[in-house]
Scaffold this motif. Sequence first.
Motif, PDB file in Angstrom:
ATOM      1  N   GLU A  37       0.806  -1.216   0.000  1.00 41.43           N
ATOM      2  CA  GLU A  37       0.000   0.000   0.000  1.00 41.43           C
ATOM      3  C   GLU A  37       0.845   1.274   0.000  1.00 41.43           C
ATOM      4  OE1 GLU A  37      -0.270  -1.637   4.297  1.00 41.43           O
ATOM      5  OE2 GLU A  37       0.320  -2.310   2.301  1.00 41.43           O
ATOM      6  N   TRP A  38       1.747   1.391  -0.966  1.00 37.64           N
ATOM      7  CA  TRP A  38       2.514   2.612  -1.116  1.00 37.64           C
ATOM      8  C   TRP A  38       1.577   3.794  -1.394  1.00 37.64           C
ATOM      9  CZ3 TRP A  38       7.786   3.475  -0.701  1.00 37.64           C
ATOM     10  CH2 TRP A  38       8.614   2.334  -0.605  1.00 37.64           C
ATOM     11  N   ARG A  39       1.925   4.959  -0.888  1.00 38.99           N
ATOM     12  CA  ARG A  39       1.132   6.160  -1.122  1.00 38.99           C
ATOM     13  C   ARG A  39       0.972   6.420  -2.618  1.00 38.99           C
ATOM     14  NH1 ARG A  39       2.823  10.847  -2.548  1.00 38.99           N
ATOM     15  NH2 ARG A  39       4.980  10.374  -1.961  1.00 38.99           N
ATOM     16  N   GLN A  40       2.042   6.154  -3.385  1.00 45.84           N
ATOM     17  CA  GLN A  40       1.982   6.398  -4.828  1.00 45.84           C
ATOM     18  C   GLN A  40       0.869   5.591  -5.490  1.00 45.84           C
ATOM     19  OE1 GLN A  40       4.701   5.892  -2.938  1.00 45.84           O
ATOM     20  NE2 GLN A  40       6.588   6.455  -4.000  1.00 45.84           N
ATOM     21  N   TYR A  41       0.588   4.402  -4.966  1.00 50.32           N
ATOM     22  CA  TYR A  41      -0.456   3.574  -5.552  1.00 50.32           C
ATOM     23  C   TYR A  41      -1.836   3.998  -5.065  1.00 50.32           C
ATOM     24  CZ  TYR A  41       3.676   0.678  -6.428  1.00 50.32           C
ATOM     25  OH  TYR A  41       4.914   0.225  -6.804  1.00 50.32           O
ATOM     26  N   ARG A  42      -1.916   4.415  -3.812  1.00 52.75           N
ATOM     27  CA  ARG A  42      -3.198   4.887  -3.289  1.00 52.75           C
ATOM     28  C   ARG A  42      -3.664   6.143  -4.011  1.00 52.75           C
ATOM     29  NH1 ARG A  42      -0.547   4.450   1.757  1.00 52.75           N
ATOM     30  NH2 ARG A  42      -0.844   6.700   2.091  1.00 52.75           N
ATOM     31  N   GLU A  43      -2.695   6.929  -4.511  1.00 49.57           N
ATOM     32  CA  GLU A  43      -3.023   8.205  -5.141  1.00 49.57           C
ATOM     33  C   GLU A  43      -3.083   8.141  -6.664  1.00 49.57           C
ATOM     34  OE1 GLU A  43      -0.138  10.939  -3.610  1.00 49.57           O
ATOM     35  OE2 GLU A  43      -1.001  10.948  -1.582  1.00 49.57           O
ATOM     36  N   LEU A  44      -3.023   6.945  -7.239  1.00 46.80           N
ATOM     37  CA  LEU A  44      -3.134   6.821  -8.691  1.00 46.80           C
ATOM     38  C   LEU A  44      -4.480   7.372  -9.166  1.00 46.80           C
ATOM     39  CD1 LEU A  44      -1.704   3.216  -9.269  1.00 46.80           C
ATOM     40  CD2 LEU A  44      -0.735   5.344 -10.188  1.00 46.80           C
ATOM     41  N   ASP A  45      -4.476   7.992 -10.324  1.00 51.63           N
ATOM     42  CA  ASP A  45      -5.715   8.464 -10.953  1.00 51.63           C
ATOM     43  C   ASP A  45      -6.332   7.285 -11.710  1.00 51.63           C
ATOM     44  OD1 ASP A  45      -7.680   9.496 -12.578  1.00 51.63           O
ATOM     45  OD2 ASP A  45      -6.521  11.222 -13.233  1.00 51.63           O
ATOM     46  N   PRO A  46      -7.436   6.736 -11.243  1.00 53.66           N
ATOM     47  CA  PRO A  46      -7.969   5.528 -11.890  1.00 53.66           C
ATOM     48  C   PRO A  46      -8.401   5.763 -13.330  1.00 53.66           C
ATOM     49  CG  PRO A  46      -9.495   6.372 -10.219  1.00 53.66           C
ATOM     50  CD  PRO A  46      -8.224   7.120 -10.053  1.00 53.66           C
ATOM     51  N   ALA A  47      -8.833   6.978 -13.647  1.00 52.40           N
ATOM     52  CA  ALA A  47      -9.242   7.247 -15.018  1.00 52.40           C
ATOM     53  C   ALA A  47      -8.038   7.218 -15.968  1.00 52.40           C
ATOM     54  CB  ALA A  47      -9.957   8.595 -15.098  1.00 52.40           C
ATOM     55  N   ALA A  48      -6.990   7.951 -15.606  1.00 49.67           N
ATOM     56  CA  ALA A  48      -5.786   7.977 -16.442  1.00 49.67           C
ATOM     57  C   ALA A  48      -5.121   6.601 -16.480  1.00 49.67           C
ATOM     58  CB  ALA A  48      -4.810   9.032 -15.923  1.00 49.67           C
ATOM     59  N   PHE A  49      -5.104   5.927 -15.347  1.00 47.40           N
ATOM     60  CA  PHE A  49      -4.472   4.609 -15.289  1.00 47.40           C
ATOM     61  C   PHE A  49      -5.230   3.605 -16.156  1.00 47.40           C
ATOM     62  CE2 PHE A  49      -2.669   0.957 -12.764  1.00 47.40           C
ATOM     63  CZ  PHE A  49      -1.343   1.287 -12.964  1.00 47.40           C
ATOM     64  N   ARG A  77      -9.481  -4.168 -14.540  1.00 45.80           N
ATOM     65  CA  ARG A  77      -9.767  -5.058 -13.412  1.00 45.80           C
ATOM     66  C   ARG A  77      -8.675  -4.862 -12.359  1.00 45.80           C
ATOM     67  NH1 ARG A  77     -11.445 -10.231 -17.188  1.00 45.80           N
ATOM     68  NH2 ARG A  77      -9.375  -9.873 -18.028  1.00 45.80           N
ATOM     69  N   VAL A  78      -9.067  -4.421 -11.162  1.00 52.80           N
ATOM     70  CA  VAL A  78      -8.102  -4.161 -10.100  1.00 52.80           C
ATOM     71  C   VAL A  78      -8.443  -5.015  -8.889  1.00 52.80           C
ATOM     72  CG1 VAL A  78      -9.390  -2.150  -9.193  1.00 52.80           C
ATOM     73  CG2 VAL A  78      -6.943  -2.381  -8.722  1.00 52.80           C
ATOM     74  N   LEU A  79      -7.416  -5.629  -8.328  1.00 54.06           N
ATOM     75  CA  LEU A  79      -7.541  -6.405  -7.092  1.00 54.06           C
ATOM     76  C   LEU A  79      -6.759  -5.659  -6.014  1.00 54.06           C
ATOM     77  CD1 LEU A  79      -7.890  -8.519  -9.483  1.00 54.06           C
ATOM     78  CD2 LEU A  79      -7.374 -10.244  -7.758  1.00 54.06           C
ATOM     79  N   ASP A  80      -7.471  -5.183  -5.029  1.00 55.25           N
ATOM     80  CA  ASP A  80      -6.874  -4.387  -3.959  1.00 55.25           C
ATOM     81  C   ASP A  80      -6.498  -5.314  -2.809  1.00 55.25           C
ATOM     82  OD1 ASP A  80      -6.159  -2.538  -2.080  1.00 55.25           O
ATOM     83  OD2 ASP A  80      -8.056  -1.451  -2.069  1.00 55.25           O
ATOM     84  N   GLY A  81      -5.234  -5.740  -2.803  1.00 56.83           N
ATOM     85  CA  GLY A  81      -4.780  -6.697  -1.802  1.00 56.83           C
ATOM     86  C   GLY A  81      -4.593  -6.119  -0.423  1.00 56.83           C
ATOM     87  N   ARG A  82      -4.735  -4.806  -0.290  1.00 61.33           N
ATOM     88  CA  ARG A  82      -4.525  -4.158   1.006  1.00 61.33           C
ATOM     89  C   ARG A  82      -5.709  -3.284   1.430  1.00 61.33           C
ATOM     90  NH1 ARG A  82      -0.641  -6.765   3.822  1.00 61.33           N
ATOM     91  NH2 ARG A  82       1.112  -7.289   2.466  1.00 61.33           N
ATOM     92  N   ASN A  83      -6.822  -3.363   0.680  1.00 59.93           N
ATOM     93  CA  ASN A  83      -7.965  -2.502   0.973  1.00 59.93           C
ATOM     94  C   ASN A  83      -7.522  -1.048   1.139  1.00 59.93           C
ATOM     95  OD1 ASN A  83     -10.612  -3.965   1.158  1.00 59.93           O
ATOM     96  ND2 ASN A  83      -9.376  -5.302   2.479  1.00 59.93           N
ATOM     97  N   ALA A  84      -6.652  -0.636   0.225  1.00 61.05           N
ATOM     98  CA  ALA A  84      -6.024   0.679   0.322  1.00 61.05           C
ATOM     99  C   ALA A  84      -6.619   1.699  -0.640  1.00 61.05           C
ATOM    100  CB  ALA A  84      -4.518   0.557   0.051  1.00 61.05           C
ATOM    101  N   LEU A  85      -7.329   1.237  -1.671  1.00 66.98           N
ATOM    102  CA  LEU A  85      -7.826   2.138  -2.703  1.00 66.98           C
ATOM    103  C   LEU A  85      -9.223   2.654  -2.369  1.00 66.98           C
ATOM    104  CD1 LEU A  85      -6.781   0.101  -5.881  1.00 66.98           C
ATOM    105  CD2 LEU A  85      -5.461   1.850  -4.669  1.00 66.98           C
ATOM    106  N   ASP A  86      -9.592   3.747  -3.013  1.00 68.22           N
ATOM    107  CA  ASP A  86     -10.941   4.295  -2.911  1.00 68.22           C
ATOM    108  C   ASP A  86     -11.822   3.527  -3.899  1.00 68.22           C
ATOM    109  OD1 ASP A  86     -13.305   5.768  -3.199  1.00 68.22           O
ATOM    110  OD2 ASP A  86     -12.286   7.690  -2.931  1.00 68.22           O
ATOM    111  N   ARG A  87     -12.595   2.569  -3.378  1.00 69.67           N
ATOM    112  CA  ARG A  87     -13.358   1.696  -4.266  1.00 69.67           C
ATOM    113  C   ARG A  87     -14.322   2.488  -5.149  1.00 69.67           C
ATOM    114  NH1 ARG A  87     -16.955  -2.905  -1.578  1.00 69.67           N
ATOM    115  NH2 ARG A  87     -17.981  -1.070  -0.678  1.00 69.67           N
ATOM    116  N   GLU A  88     -14.992   3.480  -4.577  1.00 68.96           N
ATOM    117  CA  GLU A  88     -15.969   4.243  -5.341  1.00 68.96           C
ATOM    118  C   GLU A  88     -15.311   4.990  -6.503  1.00 68.96           C
ATOM    119  OE1 GLU A  88     -15.984   3.959  -2.006  1.00 68.96           O
ATOM    120  OE2 GLU A  88     -17.764   2.669  -2.087  1.00 68.96           O
TER     121      GLU A  88
END
Length: 439
Positions: free
Chosen positions: A391-403, A411-422
């Motif tokens: 759960e690096w900060r850089q990954y938590r702050e990724l722009d899901p649209a641009a990514f 398809r994203v699997l959040d192995g650390r429940n670190a992302l903003d699901r919504e």
Amino acid sequence: MRISVIGCGYLGAVHAASMAEIGHEVVGIDVDQRKITALCAGRAPFYEPDFEQLLARALEAGRLSFSTDVTDAAGAQVHFLCVGTPQKHGEYAADLRFVQAAAESLLQVLAPGDLVVGKSTVPVGTAAELAAMFGEKVPGALLAWNPEFLREGFAVRDTLHPDRLVYGLPPDGDGVTAERLLDEVYAPIVARGTPKVTTDHATAEMVKTAANSFLATKISFINAMAELCEATGADVKLLADAIGYDDRIGRKFLNAGLGFGGGCLPKDIRAFMARAGELGADQALTFLREVDNINMRRRIRMVELAREVLDGSLLGKRVAVLGAAFKPDSDDIRDSPALNVAAQLQLQGAVVCVTDPAAVENSRREWPHLDYAATPEEAAADADAVLVLTEWRQYRELDPAAFGELVRQKRVLDGRNALDREAWTAAGWTYRALGRRAG
């Protein structure tokens, strides 16, 4: 004071530089010439925020030096033992060869009235054995046990601003002398009113392993709840939020996910079980076996979840793994859940590309069969699934649209429940996480 630090790995190097920062004259001793050469040049042999700046200040001030020759520790009044205690090959027990070798090497320079301070995490009873050896070989030398509580990523802060000091002291007058010397070593820390616990050797040895066992149990508890949540359709994150408001429980360490790894928790709980067995008290810690089992099951479940998301087959699917270190703000890959999952995915036919802000080079040396990328964008190019496993900060702050523009399938699997699901689902991604409903 003049201080020596025996062992200049993660614990010892940080401790040596921190003691120099306080104002002591410190010499760090290690048998690894390459490590000593790097430290002398002001280069950190591992990634730890703020450490390299601390090291540079101490070297520039002339209060810190490093050597491979233990005789350079002569004249130090306090000697810290900071060597590693890895798990024995094929056993649960701790390997104490490095502690014993370091202690024996000190006999060359130890003088009556000197204080040896153990910081390594050791099985209870180790201090008594070392105290007997020092008492026989160097009458008048003292031994105290002062366990460390460093968190990787916060090691400098935890050394200079600890939440408590624990002194395991010899009995009677020797204990008074040892406490006085330790108070002098930690004078500015003590002066701030930092809580201090003075106790016997055995209790001090157990404090670290008991603390790590409790934290491991808390992590595995919420991961066991994640298993039940998956079976019932409940949401483990909301469950953790709800029970975390109870101040008897607290929210820290209730983040369900891939589980713990690293060089401390896994081997420490196993060594604790092994030592309990040697003492005839193994039933007291049988629950730790299940704690360990739950933790290892998380890795298996992540591979299964990836297969589910990838339409039932991993064969030929491109998978981006974000994270290789066992935790963020570290390059430590020891018992890394992320790399374990990446390797299993590749063994089962996936085309895996791993990235990490700090741990790629360490990973490449230890896991050369995996493919690596310098950035998450490079790793995710044409990916069929993205796994966030550290759960690096850089990954938590990724722009899901641009990514999402980079991948083949969102398809994203959040192995650390670190992302903003919504946010990720709003950007068109299929979101899955351990213990949470599909999004």
